[in-house]
Design a protein around this motif. Sequence first.
Motif, PDB file in Angstrom:
ATOM      1  N   ASP A  28      -8.150 -30.109 -12.515  1.00 46.64           N
ATOM      2  CA  ASP A  28      -8.212 -29.921 -13.883  1.00 46.64           C
ATOM      3  C   ASP A  28      -9.603 -29.077 -14.279  1.00 46.64           C
ATOM      4  OD1 ASP A  28      -5.807 -31.331 -14.042  1.00 46.64           O
ATOM      5  OD2 ASP A  28      -6.503 -32.327 -15.972  1.00 46.64           O
ATOM      6  N   GLY A  29     -10.298 -29.294 -13.422  1.00 49.19           N
ATOM      7  CA  GLY A  29     -11.682 -28.668 -13.763  1.00 49.19           C
ATOM      8  C   GLY A  29     -11.880 -27.250 -13.213  1.00 49.19           C
ATOM      9  N   PHE A  30     -11.225 -26.976 -12.051  1.00 49.33           N
ATOM     10  CA  PHE A  30     -11.826 -25.989 -11.295  1.00 49.33           C
ATOM     11  C   PHE A  30     -10.540 -25.018 -10.853  1.00 49.33           C
ATOM     12  CE2 PHE A  30     -15.332 -28.655 -11.263  1.00 49.33           C
ATOM     13  CZ  PHE A  30     -16.182 -27.881 -11.970  1.00 49.33           C
ATOM     14  N   GLY A  31      -9.309 -25.672 -10.782  1.00 53.16           N
ATOM     15  CA  GLY A  31      -8.121 -24.988 -10.183  1.00 53.16           C
ATOM     16  C   GLY A  31      -7.598 -23.804 -10.987  1.00 53.16           C
ATOM     17  N   HIS A  32      -6.837 -23.040 -10.047  1.00 53.94           N
ATOM     18  CA  HIS A  32      -6.525 -21.785 -10.575  1.00 53.94           C
ATOM     19  C   HIS A  32      -5.086 -22.178 -11.484  1.00 53.94           C
ATOM     20  CE1 HIS A  32      -4.958 -17.625 -11.163  1.00 53.94           C
ATOM     21  NE2 HIS A  32      -3.732 -18.025 -10.496  1.00 53.94           N
ATOM     22  N   VAL A  33      -5.113 -22.075 -12.662  1.00 53.16           N
ATOM     23  CA  VAL A  33      -3.987 -22.243 -13.581  1.00 53.16           C
ATOM     24  C   VAL A  33      -3.374 -20.915 -14.322  1.00 53.16           C
ATOM     25  CG1 VAL A  33      -2.962 -23.476 -15.635  1.00 53.16           C
ATOM     26  CG2 VAL A  33      -4.658 -24.675 -14.171  1.00 53.16           C
ATOM     27  N   PRO A  34      -2.510 -20.200 -13.992  1.00 53.30           N
ATOM     28  CA  PRO A  34      -2.163 -19.080 -14.559  1.00 53.30           C
ATOM     29  C   PRO A  34      -2.147 -19.239 -15.974  1.00 53.30           C
ATOM     30  CG  PRO A  34      -0.897 -19.192 -12.606  1.00 53.30           C
ATOM     31  CD  PRO A  34      -1.603 -20.535 -12.793  1.00 53.30           C
ATOM     32  N   GLY A  35      -2.626 -18.152 -16.715  1.00 54.05           N
ATOM     33  CA  GLY A  35      -2.557 -18.235 -18.388  1.00 54.05           C
ATOM     34  C   GLY A  35      -3.500 -19.225 -19.096  1.00 54.05           C
ATOM     35  N   ALA A  36      -4.348 -19.946 -18.120  1.00 58.40           N
ATOM     36  CA  ALA A  36      -5.652 -20.692 -18.626  1.00 58.40           C
ATOM     37  C   ALA A  36      -6.958 -20.237 -18.311  1.00 58.40           C
ATOM     38  CB  ALA A  36      -5.199 -22.191 -18.142  1.00 58.40           C
ATOM     39  N   PRO A  37      -7.661 -20.626 -19.095  1.00 62.65           N
ATOM     40  CA  PRO A  37      -9.287 -20.105 -18.787  1.00 62.65           C
ATOM     41  C   PRO A  37      -9.746 -20.451 -17.339  1.00 62.65           C
ATOM     42  CG  PRO A  37      -9.047 -20.923 -20.863  1.00 62.65           C
ATOM     43  CD  PRO A  37      -7.897 -21.250 -20.372  1.00 62.65           C
ATOM     44  N   SER A  38     -10.203 -19.735 -16.684  1.00 63.77           N
ATOM     45  CA  SER A  38     -10.800 -20.214 -15.323  1.00 63.77           C
ATOM     46  C   SER A  38     -11.848 -20.941 -15.315  1.00 63.77           C
ATOM     47  CB  SER A  38     -10.984 -19.091 -14.530  1.00 63.77           C
ATOM     48  OG  SER A  38     -12.136 -18.182 -15.275  1.00 63.77           O
ATOM     49  N   ASN A  39     -12.396 -21.548 -14.277  1.00 61.44           N
ATOM     50  CA  ASN A  39     -13.658 -22.440 -14.379  1.00 61.44           C
ATOM     51  C   ASN A  39     -13.888 -23.184 -15.427  1.00 61.44           C
ATOM     52  OD1 ASN A  39     -15.055 -21.800 -11.823  1.00 61.44           O
ATOM     53  ND2 ASN A  39     -15.127 -19.549 -12.420  1.00 61.44           N
ATOM     54  N   ARG A  40     -12.972 -24.330 -15.686  1.00 61.80           N
ATOM     55  CA  ARG A  40     -13.022 -24.981 -16.868  1.00 61.80           C
ATOM     56  C   ARG A  40     -14.130 -25.883 -16.705  1.00 61.80           C
ATOM     57  NH1 ARG A  40      -8.325 -23.671 -15.362  1.00 61.80           N
ATOM     58  NH2 ARG A  40      -8.118 -25.595 -13.999  1.00 61.80           N
ATOM     59  N   THR A  81      -4.008 -19.610  -3.671  1.00 59.04           N
ATOM     60  CA  THR A  81      -3.284 -20.208  -2.613  1.00 59.04           C
ATOM     61  C   THR A  81      -3.234 -21.736  -2.625  1.00 59.04           C
ATOM     62  OG1 THR A  81      -3.689 -18.834  -1.043  1.00 59.04           O
ATOM     63  CG2 THR A  81      -3.275 -20.865  -0.047  1.00 59.04           C
ATOM     64  N   LEU A  82      -4.477 -22.345  -3.183  1.00 60.16           N
ATOM     65  CA  LEU A  82      -4.675 -23.743  -3.348  1.00 60.16           C
ATOM     66  C   LEU A  82      -3.687 -24.194  -4.348  1.00 60.16           C
ATOM     67  CD1 LEU A  82      -8.259 -24.354  -2.917  1.00 60.16           C
ATOM     68  CD2 LEU A  82      -6.485 -25.337  -1.405  1.00 60.16           C
ATOM     69  N   SER A  83      -3.759 -23.452  -5.438  1.00 62.03           N
ATOM     70  CA  SER A  83      -2.769 -23.657  -6.753  1.00 62.03           C
ATOM     71  C   SER A  83      -1.552 -23.690  -6.442  1.00 62.03           C
ATOM     72  CB  SER A  83      -3.025 -22.873  -7.786  1.00 62.03           C
ATOM     73  OG  SER A  83      -2.421 -22.970  -8.991  1.00 62.03           O
ATOM     74  N   ALA A  84      -0.959 -22.813  -5.739  1.00 57.50           N
ATOM     75  CA  ALA A  84       0.311 -22.766  -5.224  1.00 57.50           C
ATOM     76  C   ALA A  84       0.849 -23.927  -4.330  1.00 57.50           C
ATOM     77  CB  ALA A  84       0.700 -21.333  -4.652  1.00 57.50           C
ATOM     78  N   LYS A  85       0.041 -24.377  -3.399  1.00 64.65           N
ATOM     79  CA  LYS A  85       0.247 -25.374  -2.536  1.00 64.65           C
ATOM     80  C   LYS A  85       0.111 -26.783  -3.343  1.00 64.65           C
ATOM     81  CE  LYS A  85      -1.576 -26.239   1.424  1.00 64.65           C
ATOM     82  NZ  LYS A  85      -2.286 -26.331   2.396  1.00 64.65           N
TER      83      LYS A  85
END
Length: 497
Positions: free
Chosen positions: A151-163, A234-238
Motif C-alpha cells: 500500500d505504501g510502496f508497491g506499483h499501482v497503475p494509475g496511482a501516485p508512486s512512492n505513497r 514484476t512484484l505488482s504483477a505477481k
Amino acid sequence: MAKHPDGPVVSVESGDVRGVWRGDPGGSNASAAFLGIPFARAPIGELRYAAPERPEPWDGVRDATGYGATAQRGDAGTTLIPEPSVAGEATLNVNVFTPAPGERAAGLPVLVYIHGGGYIAGSPASPWYDGRAFNRDGVVTVTISYRLGFDGFGHVPGAPSNRGVRDWLSALEWVRDNIAGFGGDPSRVTIAGQSAGGGAVLALLGMPAAQHLFHAVWAMSAALADVSPERARTLSAKLAHLAGVAPSRDGFSSVPEETLTSLQEKAATPESKDRLAPVHLLLEDGLSWGPTVDGDLITQPTLAALAAGIGADKPLVLGTTDDEFTMVTDSARGKLRLVPVSLALAQLKLPRATRRAYLADNAAQRRKGTAAVLGRFVTDAVFRSTVVRAAEARGNAPTWVYRFAWPSPVRKWALHCLDVPFWFDCLDADGVTAIAGSAPPRRLADAVHGAAVGLIRDGEPGWPAWTAHPGTTRVFGGEASLPDVVADGYRSVRALL
C-alpha cells in the motif's frame, strides 16, 4: 498556549489539540506529549492509493493523549524493538514531544524520527521513540507514521508512486507549518531514522523535492531500497496474480489491505528450490518493498543522487552496529562450525579473489568461527558498506561516520537495534533489558545521545569529520584499550566495495 484543566492545548492548522504533561508544568524536566495528531486524511476508500491529503478541520479541542492508529496491523510478535500496533483507519499521524508547548518564541531545534521495519512493519508508538530525553536537552521531537508494504510502496497503475515517501514529505510539511506552536523552529529540523528509517532519511537527503524541509540528517543502520521500476512492476504483477485480481488500481482496491499484506511476502519470495535464494536476492537486489526509482520523486538511486551533490549543504551522520545480523547466523553455529568459511562465502556467490581479501581484512572475526564471519558479511554487504559508499559519494559535504561496537551481554553481539535505546537515552524503557541486559552502561548512552543532540542543536556530533580525513570513525562502546576515534573504522568492508 490555551489553558485547559486537563492538559496543554496547542492550535494547529486543522484545529486545537490537547496533550498531556509529563512532570509538573514549569518544572525543570517537564515536557508534554501530543499523540496521534493527523497530518493527512485516513488513506482508505478513494484515498487508499492516493497521495496524502491534508486532514479536514475539526471543531473544539481534539484529544491527543493516546497514540493514533498505525499502518502496522495486528500483533507483530516478538521484535527487537517493541513497536505496538494500534487499530484504526486514520494511520497518517504524528506524535509531538515538547518542553515548551505553546511557546512560539522558544525557537527550539526539532528532531523528526522515522521508524524502521523493512518498509513493511514498524510503529511510531514504540516506548523507545518517546522524546522525553531530547526534550530534557531542549529538542522538540516528532515521530511520524507512513503507509507500509504494498500500500505504501508497491506499483499501482494509475496511482501516485512512492505513497509512503509522499507520506514522509507530507509529515515534514506538517512540521514546517505547525511546529512553532509546540516551541520548535521550522528552520532547524533534523531528520533521523534507523534501519528502514535510516534508509528513508538517506532517500530524503538525495531527493530534490525534500531539500527545503530539513537541515541535517542522522542515519542509523540505513537499509536502502532503491527498487527499480522493472522490479516494482514484476512484484505488482505477481501480487495481483496471487490475489486473483487485475494488476490495476481498481483490482488492488478490491482486495482488503490485510489480504495484500499477507501475500506480499510470498510475492517477493524467489520461485526457486535453492534455500539460499532469498539471501542471494537480498544481497544482489536489496529489499523488495520500499522507495522506488520512479523518475518522479526519486529520479536516481540514493547513492548516485548524493554523488551528484544533492543534499551536500546538509550535515550527515551515519553508521551501523558492528554485527547487525550475526545473531541470525550465530543460531546455527553448531552446524556451521563444520563448514569451511571460504566455502560458506562461496555459497553466497562471493568471488574467490574478493573472499581472500575479505577474510584477510576480517581475521579477528574469522577466529570466532564461520557463523560469525557469515553474520558479519551480511552485515557488511547490506549495511556497513553503505556507510562507506555514502560517505565517499558525499565528497566534500559535511559527513561524520561512527560504529556502535558494544556487544550486548544477553545477545552476545552489537546487534541490529541495540543502539536505539542509547540514542534515545531511554535505558529504563520497556523491552530494553531483553536486548541490552539489566545494566546497560550509562556512560555509553550519554555519549551516543549527546552526539545526537550535538548534531541537532549545533550541526556537528563532536568528533572529526570523515570529510576532512576520509575513514575517520567514532567508535561507541569499543574495547577500553582502543581509542574512541580511529583512522579507518570501516577498513574491514573495503574488499566489498
